[in-house]
Motif scaffolding. Structure first.
Motif, PDB file in Angstrom:
ATOM      1  N   SER A  38      -4.406   3.915 -13.780  1.00  0.00           N
ATOM      2  CA  SER A  38      -3.759   3.117 -12.735  1.00  0.00           C
ATOM      3  C   SER A  38      -2.254   3.377 -12.663  1.00  0.00           C
ATOM      4  O   SER A  38      -1.448   2.456 -12.553  1.00  0.00           O
ATOM      5  N   ALA A  39      -1.878   4.652 -12.718  1.00  0.00           N
ATOM      6  CA  ALA A  39      -0.470   5.026 -12.623  1.00  0.00           C
ATOM      7  C   ALA A  39       0.095   4.633 -11.261  1.00  0.00           C
ATOM      8  O   ALA A  39       1.249   4.217 -11.162  1.00  0.00           O
ATOM      9  N   TYR A  40      -0.728   4.761 -10.231  1.00  0.00           N
ATOM     10  CA  TYR A  40      -0.335   4.374  -8.877  1.00  0.00           C
ATOM     11  C   TYR A  40      -1.505   3.644  -8.228  1.00  0.00           C
ATOM     12  O   TYR A  40      -2.651   4.058  -8.361  1.00  0.00           O
ATOM     13  N   GLN A  41      -1.172   2.594  -7.496  1.00  0.00           N
ATOM     14  CA  GLN A  41      -2.178   1.839  -6.752  1.00  0.00           C
ATOM     15  C   GLN A  41      -1.580   1.434  -5.417  1.00  0.00           C
ATOM     16  O   GLN A  41      -0.370   1.279  -5.292  1.00  0.00           O
ATOM     17  N   GLY A  42      -2.435   1.267  -4.431  1.00  0.00           N
ATOM     18  CA  GLY A  42      -1.955   0.842  -3.131  1.00  0.00           C
ATOM     19  C   GLY A  42      -3.082   0.851  -2.129  1.00  0.00           C
ATOM     20  O   GLY A  42      -4.258   0.842  -2.482  1.00  0.00           O
ATOM     21  N   ARG A  43      -2.692   0.893  -0.869  1.00  0.00           N
ATOM     22  CA  ARG A  43      -3.700   0.913   0.194  1.00  0.00           C
ATOM     23  C   ARG A  43      -3.656   2.250   0.905  1.00  0.00           C
ATOM     24  O   ARG A  43      -2.681   2.993   0.791  1.00  0.00           O
ATOM     25  N   TYR A  44      -4.725   2.530   1.621  1.00  0.00           N
ATOM     26  CA  TYR A  44      -4.796   3.787   2.369  1.00  0.00           C
ATOM     27  C   TYR A  44      -5.564   3.547   3.659  1.00  0.00           C
ATOM     28  O   TYR A  44      -6.308   2.576   3.794  1.00  0.00           O
ATOM     29  N   GLU A  52      -3.306   8.319   5.081  1.00  0.00           N
ATOM     30  CA  GLU A  52      -1.969   7.765   4.848  1.00  0.00           C
ATOM     31  C   GLU A  52      -2.066   6.812   3.669  1.00  0.00           C
ATOM     32  O   GLU A  52      -3.024   6.030   3.573  1.00  0.00           O
ATOM     33  N   TYR A  53      -1.070   6.867   2.779  1.00  0.00           N
ATOM     34  CA  TYR A  53      -1.020   6.007   1.600  1.00  0.00           C
ATOM     35  C   TYR A  53       0.215   5.119   1.654  1.00  0.00           C
ATOM     36  O   TYR A  53       1.297   5.574   2.044  1.00  0.00           O
ATOM     37  N   TRP A  54       0.066   3.877   1.192  1.00  0.00           N
ATOM     38  CA  TRP A  54       1.172   2.952   1.008  1.00  0.00           C
ATOM     39  C   TRP A  54       1.046   2.409  -0.412  1.00  0.00           C
ATOM     40  O   TRP A  54       0.210   1.558  -0.701  1.00  0.00           O
ATOM     41  N   ASP A  55       1.885   2.925  -1.299  1.00  0.00           N
ATOM     42  CA  ASP A  55       1.829   2.512  -2.691  1.00  0.00           C
ATOM     43  C   ASP A  55       2.389   1.099  -2.849  1.00  0.00           C
ATOM     44  O   ASP A  55       3.286   0.691  -2.105  1.00  0.00           O
ATOM     45  N   ASP A  56       1.880   0.363  -3.826  1.00  0.00           N
ATOM     46  CA  ASP A  56       2.341  -1.004  -4.068  1.00  0.00           C
ATOM     47  C   ASP A  56       3.820  -1.065  -4.444  1.00  0.00           C
ATOM     48  O   ASP A  56       4.448  -2.111  -4.298  1.00  0.00           O
ATOM     49  N   THR A  57       4.389   0.047  -4.919  1.00  0.00           N
ATOM     50  CA  THR A  57       5.809   0.060  -5.281  1.00  0.00           C
ATOM     51  C   THR A  57       6.702   0.362  -4.083  1.00  0.00           C
ATOM     52  O   THR A  57       7.916   0.301  -4.200  1.00  0.00           O
TER      53      THR A  57
END
Length: 85
Positions: A38-44, A52-57
């Motif tokens: 879980s180095a990166y998480q978000g929505r797509y 398209e990705y939108w990372d939680d950070t």
């Protein structure tokens, strides 16, 4: 967003196995790098063969599916880590 039967759902892995990205049916992704889960998480969102990705950070990224290969962030991902024949 629910994508229960979308053809791109599931695990995508770089050829060396270092980066593993799971596209979840609820429109979220979870990316592991090396031993870091879980180095990166978000929505797509997927439109046609584009993702398209939108990372939680807060950062954004995109990619394209060409056949059964995902090109994203200068990397090439294969479904479940298996290169197409």
């Amino acid at each position: 967003m629910q994508m229960r039967n979308h053809p791109y759902l599931g695990m995508w892995i770089t050829g060396d196995g270092h980066v593993r990205q799971e596209l979840l049916p609820n429109g979220r992704y979870d990316e592991a790098r090396g031993t870091r889960k879980s180095a990166y998480q978000g929505r797509y969102e997927v439109t046609g063969d584009h993702i398209e990705y939108w990372d939680d950070t807060g950062f954004t990224a995109d990619g394209d599916f060409i056949g059964d290969v995902l090109h994203h962030g200068g990397m090439i991902f294969y479904r479940d880590g298996k290169e197409p024949e």
